[in-house]
Design a protein around this motif. Structure first.
Motif, PDB file in Angstrom:
ATOM      1  N   ALA B  39       1.013  -1.236  -0.533  1.00  0.00           N
ATOM      2  CA  ALA B  39      -0.232  -0.039   0.376  1.00  0.00           C
ATOM      3  C   ALA B  39       0.688   0.946   0.110  1.00  0.00           C
ATOM      4  O   ALA B  39       0.317   2.477  -0.188  1.00  0.00           O
ATOM      5  CB  ALA B  39      -0.804   0.503   1.186  1.00  0.00           C
ATOM      6  N   PRO B  60       0.712  -0.149 -13.695  1.00  0.00           N
ATOM      7  CA  PRO B  60       0.461   1.125 -13.688  1.00  0.00           C
ATOM      8  C   PRO B  60      -0.110   0.964 -12.399  1.00  0.00           C
ATOM      9  O   PRO B  60      -0.651   3.077 -12.661  1.00  0.00           O
ATOM     10  CB  PRO B  60       0.217   1.352 -15.159  1.00  0.00           C
ATOM     11  CG  PRO B  60      -0.690   0.186 -15.204  1.00  0.00           C
ATOM     12  CD  PRO B  60       0.219  -1.113 -14.742  1.00  0.00           C
ATOM     13  N   ASP B  61      -1.762   0.466 -12.417  1.00  0.00           N
ATOM     14  CA  ASP B  61      -2.467   1.193 -11.177  1.00  0.00           C
ATOM     15  C   ASP B  61      -2.137   1.322 -10.081  1.00  0.00           C
ATOM     16  O   ASP B  61      -1.514   1.481  -9.231  1.00  0.00           O
ATOM     17  CB  ASP B  61      -3.802   0.626 -11.440  1.00  0.00           C
ATOM     18  CG  ASP B  61      -3.656  -0.083 -13.073  1.00  0.00           C
ATOM     19  OD1 ASP B  61      -4.986  -0.221 -13.223  1.00  0.00           O
ATOM     20  OD2 ASP B  61      -3.713  -1.020 -13.348  1.00  0.00           O
ATOM     21  N   VAL B  62      -2.630   2.900  -9.938  1.00  0.00           N
ATOM     22  CA  VAL B  62      -2.389   3.720  -8.721  1.00  0.00           C
ATOM     23  C   VAL B  62      -3.349   3.162  -6.840  1.00  0.00           C
ATOM     24  O   VAL B  62      -3.129   2.664  -6.187  1.00  0.00           O
ATOM     25  CB  VAL B  62      -2.237   4.764  -8.400  1.00  0.00           C
ATOM     26  CG1 VAL B  62      -1.392   5.640  -8.981  1.00  0.00           C
ATOM     27  CG2 VAL B  62      -3.186   4.968  -8.749  1.00  0.00           C
ATOM     28  N   GLN B  64      -6.294   0.340  -7.155  1.00  0.00           N
ATOM     29  CA  GLN B  64      -6.910  -0.657  -6.796  1.00  0.00           C
ATOM     30  C   GLN B  64      -5.272  -2.461  -7.539  1.00  0.00           C
ATOM     31  O   GLN B  64      -4.119  -1.375  -7.813  1.00  0.00           O
ATOM     32  CB  GLN B  64      -7.548  -1.965  -7.632  1.00  0.00           C
ATOM     33  CG  GLN B  64      -7.195  -1.883  -8.840  1.00  0.00           C
ATOM     34  CD  GLN B  64      -8.494  -1.599 -10.113  1.00  0.00           C
ATOM     35  OE1 GLN B  64      -7.956   0.127  -9.547  1.00  0.00           O
ATOM     36  NE2 GLN B  64      -9.321  -1.434 -10.714  1.00  0.00           N
TER      37      GLN B  64
END
Ligand SMILES: Cc1cc2nc3c(=O)[nH]c(=O)nc-3n(C[C@H](O)[C@H](O)[C@H](O)COP(=O)(O)OP(=O)(O)OC[C@H]3O[C@@H](n4cnc5c(N)ncnc54)[C@H](O)[C@@H]3O)c2cc1C
Ligand code: SF4
Ligand code: SF4
Lengths: 538, 109
Positions: B39, B60-62, B64
């Motif tokens: 996290a 690339p996802d911040v 999920q």
């Protein structure tokens, strides 16, 4: 000072306890240039970084354009004049000139050190852009070669001050060892970057305004904190807030029609306005095939999110958002009092985003290469200034930690950093509060932020793991309060600060705003430098 | 966010533990590091650049966490793709000096 002073009279010995002439806090461009420059002046230097010197901070993963202008007087004047209007005429030509000179020297040094600048078709070396990973890897090597001791993963938590109030070092934790460090130094350079409120903008989660808080606890003040609402475009799902290529984009509503007035430069508020009610999409559809190829070579990081999501940004539209970059691409920060980048507190210097950049940017940057130039120049001067000061400074016998909030030994209840961060973000992220500013909305937010401060200062962080996050959260809270207090005081629109209840620029308010204090915050105006000749003519 | 430490590729050099700015990894003696604080990942891709064997994958996802399989990203050529694109992997070093930004911005402004 009005904040609850720390009740500790002496700093406890650290697991690592070092003595140096100069301590540099932060290892981005500003800190690495400061460390080199202090060491070149003969000082012994320790550099501490919260993360890793070479990868941490805004520049390392992002890369920057640089304000590199050859020493041709006409080009220099044009470069200075080109951004003065946008910055609200708060720049200081003398400082701009100094920064242009210093940046030119420093960038040429990078070339000498082997930075792989590209050459154009005429065989000329082109030096106006720096790839972040490459630049910061090189800077780490040069810091090492200059004989500087580097402590990675060593966030500074608070400054040390002697009986006279001069800054004489700092202390923090070694988070990978779960113990503490103390560096006793004759001078300290704060190069801890700006504050982006952990918005997930590229490389910015480590930038929580820690330097502002530590310096304010030692008695320093800040300037230009109203210029702190830079929002950058990013794919909605991703961190990459690289905005240059959006100059070739079309912005659309979900139904495919264009968002009127939406542009990366000069039309970002239209994007924000649209985002209030619906998703906005972008497509980089105005770049021809040759430009597309150039873009891939210019900013490989821009394409990483798209390649991994299987999106072709030239042919397909993708959802975008605006991430708050606060003072990282804003211009506010610690107020400098002279050419050596000294703050108002003896022994304390500031550089890069930790310091106010109004002198070269006025009230607006949004990128555009001044920040990088400022970081390398102010870093260079602050390091030299700190080294020279250390050469003659007489340090008192006692070193007292200056930290207040989260260190309250009589605190009731446990500090809850995660909840505090969420509350602060809820005040500073929403466009309807921070982008479209009005007096009424800002006053309400200030009231809630003050209440958060009042409650947080009663709490304490008990574990070492906890204290780093608690101090980060406290620094973001303090930054938000200085930011909105200053924004309330400036009852006009200037630079990036736009008051929707005062849309005009007011000539009587062409001044700098200093903000000071922790429990009680006050804002004061200082005169801006004389207007440049072109502006007077116009 | 960081999603994969390839146990197959990792040589346990702990460079990623050192360079991650937000201290996401924990070193494990004689083994691949553990993603201990996912996290805290700021999706900056820096760990990938320093891994000498392209054992890391940052999605690339911040927000999920997605379940991504190592096989799939390896097949798509995404392991080490960013490192190659900045010229930090073997055989790609010529890319280090190929920054073409000057063709897009006429002069610094
Ligand atoms: C996506 C993006 C693109 C940008 N593009 C441009 C551009 O094109 N041109 C331009 O001029 N500018 C640009 N900028 C702005 C530029 O990156 C910054 O102005 C620059 O990085 C400032 O350098 P710095 O050394 O002051 O701070 P940073 O590079 O942010 O470094 C700060 C360092 O301090 C450390 N630190 C923080 N707190 C502590 C603590 N408590 N203890 C110890 N260490 C600490 C951090 O870990 C970090 O290493 C961009 C910014 C972003 C985010
Ligand atoms: S992407 Fe950045 S923050 Fe995330 S694990 Fe890798 S280095 Fe750490
Ligand atoms: S850098 Fe790569 S090889 Fe080294 S420990 Fe990390 S994952 Fe393993």
């Amino acid at each position: 000072m009005t904040q609850r002073q720390s009740d500790r009279t002496n700093v406890a010995p650290g697991s690592v306890d070092l003595t140096a002439d100069v301590l540099v806090i932060g290892g981005g461009p500003a800190g690495t240039w400061a460390a080199c420059s202090a060491a070149w002046r003969g000082a012994t230097v320790v550099l501490v970084d919260k993360g890793y010197c070479g990868t941490s901070g805004a520049t390392a993963p992002s890369g920057t354009g640089v304000w590199y202008v050859p020493p041709d007087p006409a080009k220099r004047v044009a470069a200075m004049a080109s951004r003065e209007k946008m910055g609200g005429y708060l720049q200081d030509r003398r400082w701009m000139q100094r920064v242009l000179d210093r940046t030119y020297e420093s960038v040429n040094l990078l070339a000498e050190w082997g930075y792989p600048f590209p050459t154009d078709d005429n065989g000329q070396s082109r030096r106006t852009s720096l790839q972040g990973p490459e630049y910061m890897r090189l800077m780490r090597r040069r810091v090492g070669r200059a004989g500087v001791t580097i402590l990675d993963h060593c966030p500074a938590l608070e400054l040390l001050i002697d009986e006279s109030g001069a800054v004489v070092g700092a202390t923090g934790v070694r988070r990978q060892q779960n113990d503490t460090w103390v560096v006793r130094a004759k001078a300290v350079v704060l190069a801890s970057g700006g504050c982006a409120f952990q918005s997930k903008a590229l490389g910015c989660d480590v930038l929580t305004g820690d330097g502002y808080l530590m310096a304010a606890e030692a008695g320093a003040d800040l300037s230009g904190m109203e210029f702190s609402n830079a929002y950058a475009i990013a794919p909605a799902f991703a961190s990459v807030t690289k905005t240059l290529f959006y100059n070739w984009a079309t912005f659309t509503y979900p139904d495919g029609t264009e968002v009127p007035g939406a542009r990366s430069q000069g039309g970002r508020s239209a994007i924000a306005r649209a985002l209030l009610t619906q998703q906005v999409y972008a497509q980089i559809d105005k770049a021809d095939p040759e430009q597309q190829a150039v873009m891939r070579l210019a900013q490989p990081n821009f394409f990483v999110p798209f390649d991994r999501r299987g999106i072709d940004p030239f042919k397909q539209r993708f959802p975008v958002t605006l991430r708050l970059e606060g003072t990282v691409r804003g211009t506010g920060g610690l107020r400098l009092v002279d050419d050596t980048c000294a703050t108002g507190v003896a022994g304390l210097y500031a550089a890069g985003d930790a310091a106010s950049r109004e002198l070269v940017c006025g009230g607006f940057t949004g990128g555009g290469s001044h920040n990088a130039a400022w970081a390398m120049s102010s870093g260079f001067w602050a390091g030299a200034g700190a080294a020279d000061y250390a050469g003659q400074a007489k340090v008192g016998a006692r070193a007292r930690p200056a930290g207040g909030i989260a260190f309250n030994s009589e605190g009731h209840g446990e500090f809850d950093p995660a909840s505090l961060v969420r509350h602060v973000q809820a005040e500073v992220f929403p466009f309807e509060r921070n982008y479209f500013r009005t007096g009424a909305v800002l006053s309400d937010a200030v009231g809630r932020l003050d209440a958060l401060w009042e409650s947080a200062r009663q709490k304490r962080a008990s574990s070492r793991e906890h204290i780093v996050k608690a101090r980060e959260a406290a620094a973001m809270l303090a930054t938000a309060r200085w930011m909105y207090r200053s924004a309330l005081a400036r009852t006009e629109s200037r630079g990036m600060h736009k008051r929707y209840d005062h849309l005009q620029q007011d000539p009587a308010q062409r001044a700098y705003l200093t903000v000071a204090g922790l429990d009680d915050i006050h804002v004061e105006a200082r005169p801006a430098p004389a207007l440049p000749p072109e502006a007077l003519a116009a | 966010m960081i999603e994969i430490v390839s146990l197959e590729r990792c040589v346990a050099c702990d460079l990623c533990v050192q360079v991650c700015p937000t201290n996401v990894f924990d070193a494990v003696p004689d083994a691949a590091p553990k993603i201990a604080r996912q996290a805290d990942c700021q999706t900056c891709f820096m760990c990938e650049l320093y891994c000498p064997v392209d054992a890391l994958y940052v999605a690339p996802d911040v927000q999920q966490t997605l379940s991504v399989s190592e096989e799939v990203v390896a097949e798509q050529g995404l392991l080490g793709s960013y490192r190659a694109s900045i010229g930090w992997s073997r055989g790609k070093r010529n890319r280090r000096g190929s920054d073409q930004t000057f063709k897009l911005i006429a002069s610094p402004h």
